[in-house]
Write an enzyme that holds these catalytic residues in place. Structure first.
Site, PDB file in Angstrom:
ATOM      1  N   SER A  80      -1.238  15.860 -11.906  1.00 35.80           N
ATOM      2  CA  SER A  80      -1.510  15.312 -13.285  1.00 35.80           C
ATOM      3  C   SER A  80      -2.055  16.513 -14.809  1.00 35.80           C
ATOM      4  CB  SER A  80      -2.783  14.328 -13.505  1.00 35.80           C
ATOM      5  OG  SER A  80      -3.244  14.420 -15.063  1.00 35.80           O
ATOM      6  N   ASP A 130       0.615  -1.067  -0.319  1.00 35.09           N
ATOM      7  CA  ASP A 130       0.019   0.205  -0.309  1.00 35.09           C
ATOM      8  C   ASP A 130       0.883   2.138   0.133  1.00 35.09           C
ATOM      9  OD1 ASP A 130      -1.847   1.571   2.501  1.00 35.09           O
ATOM     10  OD2 ASP A 130      -1.651   1.541   0.194  1.00 35.09           O
TER      11      ASP A 130
HETATM   12  C1  LIG Z   1     -12.220   6.594  -0.191  1.00 33.29           C
HETATM   13  C2  LIG Z   1     -10.784   6.912   0.364  1.00 33.29           C
HETATM   14  C3  LIG Z   1     -10.199   5.391  -0.114  1.00 33.29           C
HETATM   15  C4  LIG Z   1     -10.269   4.286   0.572  1.00 33.29           C
HETATM   16  C5  LIG Z   1      -9.408   3.330   0.323  1.00 33.29           C
HETATM   17  N1  LIG Z   1     -10.104   2.118   0.371  1.00 33.29           N
HETATM   18  C6  LIG Z   1     -10.958   0.714  -0.801  1.00 33.29           C
HETATM   19  O1  LIG Z   1     -10.456   1.259  -1.683  1.00 33.29           O
HETATM   20  C7  LIG Z   1     -11.370  -0.375   0.041  1.00 33.29           C
HETATM   21  C8  LIG Z   1     -10.364  -1.358  -0.256  1.00 33.29           C
HETATM   22  C9  LIG Z   1     -10.315  -2.710   0.210  1.00 33.29           C
HETATM   23  C10 LIG Z   1     -10.801  -3.210  -0.512  1.00 33.29           C
HETATM   24  C11 LIG Z   1     -10.806  -5.091  -0.171  1.00 33.29           C
HETATM   25  C12 LIG Z   1     -11.274  -4.923   0.465  1.00 33.29           C
HETATM   26  C13 LIG Z   1     -10.979  -4.415   1.686  1.00 33.29           C
HETATM   27  C14 LIG Z   1     -10.918  -2.998   1.064  1.00 33.29           C
HETATM   28  N2  LIG Z   1     -12.164  -0.242  -1.495  1.00 33.29           N
HETATM   29  C15 LIG Z   1     -13.470   0.130  -1.049  1.00 33.29           C
HETATM   30  O2  LIG Z   1     -13.458   1.141  -0.047  1.00 33.29           O
HETATM   31  N3  LIG Z   1     -13.878  -0.092  -2.444  1.00 33.29           N
HETATM   32  C16 LIG Z   1     -15.212   0.381  -2.274  1.00 33.29           C
HETATM   33  C17 LIG Z   1     -16.045   1.044  -3.213  1.00 33.29           C
HETATM   34  O3  LIG Z   1     -16.305   0.315  -3.958  1.00 33.29           O
HETATM   35  C18 LIG Z   1     -14.828  -0.974  -4.915  1.00 33.29           C
HETATM   36  C19 LIG Z   1     -13.692  -0.884  -3.002  1.00 33.29           C
HETATM   37  C20 LIG Z   1      -8.404   2.971   1.293  1.00 33.29           C
HETATM   38  O4  LIG Z   1      -9.172   3.397   2.720  1.00 33.29           O
HETATM   39  N4  LIG Z   1      -7.127   3.267   1.755  1.00 33.29           N
HETATM   40  C21 LIG Z   1      -6.075   2.772   2.220  1.00 33.29           C
HETATM   41  C22 LIG Z   1      -5.776   1.313   2.284  1.00 33.29           C
HETATM   42  C23 LIG Z   1      -6.469   0.380   2.558  1.00 33.29           C
HETATM   43  C24 LIG Z   1      -7.612   0.188   3.977  1.00 33.29           C
HETATM   44  C25 LIG Z   1      -8.275  -0.532   3.973  1.00 33.29           C
HETATM   45  C26 LIG Z   1      -7.706  -2.291   3.765  1.00 33.29           C
HETATM   46  C27 LIG Z   1      -6.749  -2.419   2.242  1.00 33.29           C
HETATM   47  C28 LIG Z   1      -5.943  -1.667   2.540  1.00 33.29           C
HETATM   48  C29 LIG Z   1      -4.067   3.747   1.692  1.00 33.29           C
HETATM   49  O5  LIG Z   1      -3.825   3.791   3.003  1.00 33.29           O
HETATM   50  O6  LIG Z   1      -4.494   3.474   0.434  1.00 33.29           O
HETATM   51  C30 LIG Z   1      -4.536   5.046   2.560  1.00 33.29           C
HETATM   52  F1  LIG Z   1      -4.307   6.057   1.021  1.00 33.29           F
HETATM   53  F2  LIG Z   1      -6.235   5.482   2.041  1.00 33.29           F
HETATM   54  C31 LIG Z   1      -5.549   5.831   3.840  1.00 33.29           C
HETATM   55  O7  LIG Z   1      -6.275   5.244   4.160  1.00 33.29           O
HETATM   56  N5  LIG Z   1      -3.912   6.316   3.836  1.00 33.29           N
HETATM   57  C32 LIG Z   1      -4.031   6.154   4.939  1.00 33.29           C
END
Ligand SMILES: CCCC[C@H](NC(=O)[C@H](Cc1ccccc1)NC(=O)N1CCOCC1)C(=O)N[C@@H](CC1CCCCC1)C(O)(O)C(F)(F)C(=O)NC
Length: 330
Positions: A199, A35
């Site tokens: 971008s 990540d």
């Molecule tokens: C809406 C704003 C960002 C949301 C982002 N999450 C996501 O994008 C999650 C990822 C996921 C996939 C599969 C199963 C579980 C979770 N997917 C998600 O919210 N969705 C909902 C919308 O449809 C697509 C799937 C996020 O928090 N990303 C984190 C890392 C994730 C945390 C949860 C577990 C998986 C990794 C991040 O570190 O990239 C961040 F930068 F966004 C962050 O919060 N940094 C502090």
């Protein structure tokens, strides 16, 4: 040194991409979500509340002859999707793609939120953001990239994510067989700790490219592409029947719709996201209503070039003294 590790989507919607990570002696292999949007390496463990573990692989420090507790250290992370985890810190040997950090801080979860418990495909995260995002207290702990960068032939890692198939993360080397044309580099602003870049604009389908600065983060840990309202509205205006649904919390359309490609600019280069990547998935299994892979970033407060965008490109995360991002088509 240099190395490479395969990365696979955890499901058919490419929701996240995991890599095998070896921890401890003898090796305990966990599937972690690499990540670039965070900077904690944390894992499900033998210390995780038993009722919060549901099929994940766990790291058991007591079974590793090289584990050491970092006394007094704790951590707690909260992500953009409101998921959380927290615990204590060990150091141990960690190997990814053949590259070993001999004393890597491994943040061991004592508790995780429900969305982690329900996701048996992810055994934890390996954060590859900048140290300022690390949550360890009383002091931040270095990321895996921090610990190996000095030994790498080149201070970089690259992302080659793919739709519905295995791609790779490479460390210390830029493999020119993995992209077409040339790499275009863009400056990174490391405040507050993301791989944040600007971008140079966007294009929708065959319409003229719009030159405009779009600041966002390159984030392997986010599934979708989140951009400014105006861009998102202009995109879905070309998709008949599309609407911004309060019910589903975003832009939806008929799964049978034909979606235009989305182009984003990096300097003078252009990355084309196939329209099919923006047909993310049915809102519920079997539904004929589909949720868009391009969504509005207003509620987030920052634009996120997540996996929907990254899997259309080959991306160099350059951690040199002047961090930068390299982008190429593939
Ligand atoms: C809406 C704003 C960002 C949301 C982002 N999450 C996501 O994008 C999650 C990822 C996921 C996939 C599969 C199963 C579980 C979770 N997917 C998600 O919210 N969705 C909902 C919308 O449809 C697509 C799937 C996020 O928090 N990303 C984190 C890392 C994730 C945390 C949860 C577990 C998986 C990794 C991040 O570190 O990239 C961040 F930068 F966004 C962050 O919060 N940094 C502090």
């Amino acid at each position: 040194t240099s190395g490479s590790v395969a990365t696979s989507p955890i499901d058919s919607s490419d929701d996240a991409y995991s890599i095998p990570v070896s921890i401890g002696t003898p090796a305990q292999v966990l599937n972690l979500d690499l990540d670039t949007g965070s900077s904690d390496l944390w894992v499900f463990s033998s210390l995780t509340t038993a009722s919060e573990v549901n099929g994940q692989n766990i790291y058991t420090p007591s079974k590793s002859s090289t584990s050491k507790l970092v006394s007094g250290a704790t951590w707690k992370v909260k992500y953009g999707d409101e998921s959380t985890s927290s615990g204590v810190v060990y150091t141990d040997k960690v190997t990814v793609g053949g590259i070993t950090a001999s004393s890597q801080a491994v943040e061991v979860a004592k508790t995780v939120s429900a969305s982690f418990t329900s996701n048996s495909d992810i055994d934890g995260l390996i954060g590859m953001g900048f140290d300022s995002l690390n949550s360890a207290k009383p002091s931040a702990v270095p990321t895996f990239f921090d610990n190996i960068i000095g030994n790498l032939d080149s201070p970089v890692f690259t992302a080659d994510l793919k739709h519905n198939k295995a791609g790779s993360y490479d460390f210390g080397v830029i493999d020119s067989s993995k992209y077409t044309g040339s790499l275009t580099y863009v400056a990174v602003d490391t405040d507050p700790g993301y791989w944040k870049f600007t971008s140079s604009g966007y294009g929708i389908g065959s319409a003229a490219f719009k030159s405009t600065s779009v600041v966002g983060i390159a984030d392997t840990g986010t599934t979708l592409l989140y951009l400014d309202t105006a861009i998102v509205k202009a995109y879905y205006a070309t998709v008949s029947g599309a609407s911004n649904s309060a019910t589903y919390g975003g832009w939806v359309f008929k799964c049978s719709a034909t979606l235009p490609n989305f182009v984003f600019g990096v300097g003078s280069a252009k990355i084309t996201i196939p329209g099919s990547y923006i047909n993310y998935s049915p809102v519920t299994t079997g539904s004929s209503t589909c949720f868009g892979g391009l969504q509005d970033s207003t509620d987030i407060g920052i634009n996120i070039f997540g996996d929907v965008a990254l899997k259309a490109a080959f991306v160099v995360f350059d951690g040199s003294d002047t961090p930068r991002l390299g982008w190429a088509s593939k």
